[in-house]
Scaffold this motif. Structure first.
Motif, PDB file in Angstrom:
ATOM      1  N   GLY A 118     -42.782   5.598  30.523  1.00 61.82           N
ATOM      2  CA  GLY A 118     -44.215   5.601  30.308  1.00 61.82           C
ATOM      3  C   GLY A 118     -44.888   6.678  31.142  1.00 61.82           C
ATOM      4  O   GLY A 118     -44.302   7.210  32.075  1.00 61.82           O
ATOM      5  N   PHE A 119     -46.097   7.011  30.771  1.00 58.75           N
ATOM      6  CA  PHE A 119     -46.878   8.023  31.468  1.00 58.75           C
ATOM      7  C   PHE A 119     -48.273   7.467  31.702  1.00 58.75           C
ATOM      8  O   PHE A 119     -48.826   6.786  30.848  1.00 58.75           O
ATOM      9  CB  PHE A 119     -47.001   9.295  30.620  1.00 58.75           C
ATOM     10  N   GLU A 120     -48.838   7.741  32.866  1.00 57.08           N
ATOM     11  CA  GLU A 120     -50.218   7.379  33.137  1.00 57.08           C
ATOM     12  C   GLU A 120     -50.708   8.150  34.348  1.00 57.08           C
ATOM     13  O   GLU A 120     -49.910   8.630  35.154  1.00 57.08           O
ATOM     14  CB  GLU A 120     -50.380   5.877  33.376  1.00 57.08           C
ATOM     15  N   TRP A 121     -52.018   8.305  34.458  1.00 59.41           N
ATOM     16  CA  TRP A 121     -52.620   8.857  35.663  1.00 59.41           C
ATOM     17  C   TRP A 121     -52.605   7.734  36.693  1.00 59.41           C
ATOM     18  O   TRP A 121     -53.093   6.633  36.438  1.00 59.41           O
ATOM     19  CB  TRP A 121     -54.046   9.324  35.391  1.00 59.41           C
ATOM     20  N   THR A 122     -52.004   7.989  37.841  1.00 66.12           N
ATOM     21  CA  THR A 122     -51.838   6.948  38.860  1.00 66.12           C
ATOM     22  C   THR A 122     -52.333   7.450  40.210  1.00 66.12           C
ATOM     23  O   THR A 122     -51.919   8.521  40.656  1.00 66.12           O
ATOM     24  CB  THR A 122     -50.339   6.569  38.980  1.00 66.12           C
ATOM     25  N   PRO A 123     -53.187   6.679  40.860  1.00 60.09           N
ATOM     26  CA  PRO A 123     -53.611   7.066  42.213  1.00 60.09           C
ATOM     27  C   PRO A 123     -52.405   7.108  43.162  1.00 60.09           C
ATOM     28  O   PRO A 123     -51.446   6.355  42.991  1.00 60.09           O
ATOM     29  CB  PRO A 123     -54.577   5.947  42.628  1.00 60.09           C
ATOM     30  N   PHE A 124     -52.460   7.976  44.142  1.00 58.02           N
ATOM     31  CA  PHE A 124     -51.346   8.131  45.081  1.00 58.02           C
ATOM     32  C   PHE A 124     -50.899   6.794  45.668  1.00 58.02           C
ATOM     33  O   PHE A 124     -49.714   6.521  45.805  1.00 58.02           O
ATOM     34  CB  PHE A 124     -51.707   9.075  46.221  1.00 58.02           C
TER      35      PHE A 124
END
Length: 72
Positions: free
Chosen positions: A30-36
């Motif tokens: 899967g792919f997503e924008w993730t906070p550090f």
């Protein structure tokens, strides 16, 4: 790299690896924008170690921003 945000639903990975039990597994699920601070929830243990211990994501972002947006 720095890039404009895009719809991660359009991402696709065809890479596979053989796991410890000999199974052919997808490299990415899967792919997503993730906070550090949430990397550990989205990445496998070894990749999390690389991204949080071997590499400082906040420091990397600062360096990329400095190159992309040099101070006047």
């Amino acid at each position: 790299m720095l890039t404009e945000r895009f719809d991660t639903a359009s991402c696709h990975c065809d890479s596979h690896f053989i796991d410890a039990w000999g199974r052919d597994r997808p490299e990415m699920d899967g792919f997503e924008w993730t906070p550090f601070q949430r990397v550990h929830r989205r990445c496998a243990r070894h990749m999390t170690e690389v991204l949080t211990q071997s590499l400082s994501l906040p420091a990397l972002l600062s360096r990329l921003q400095a190159v992309a947006l040099p101070q006047a």
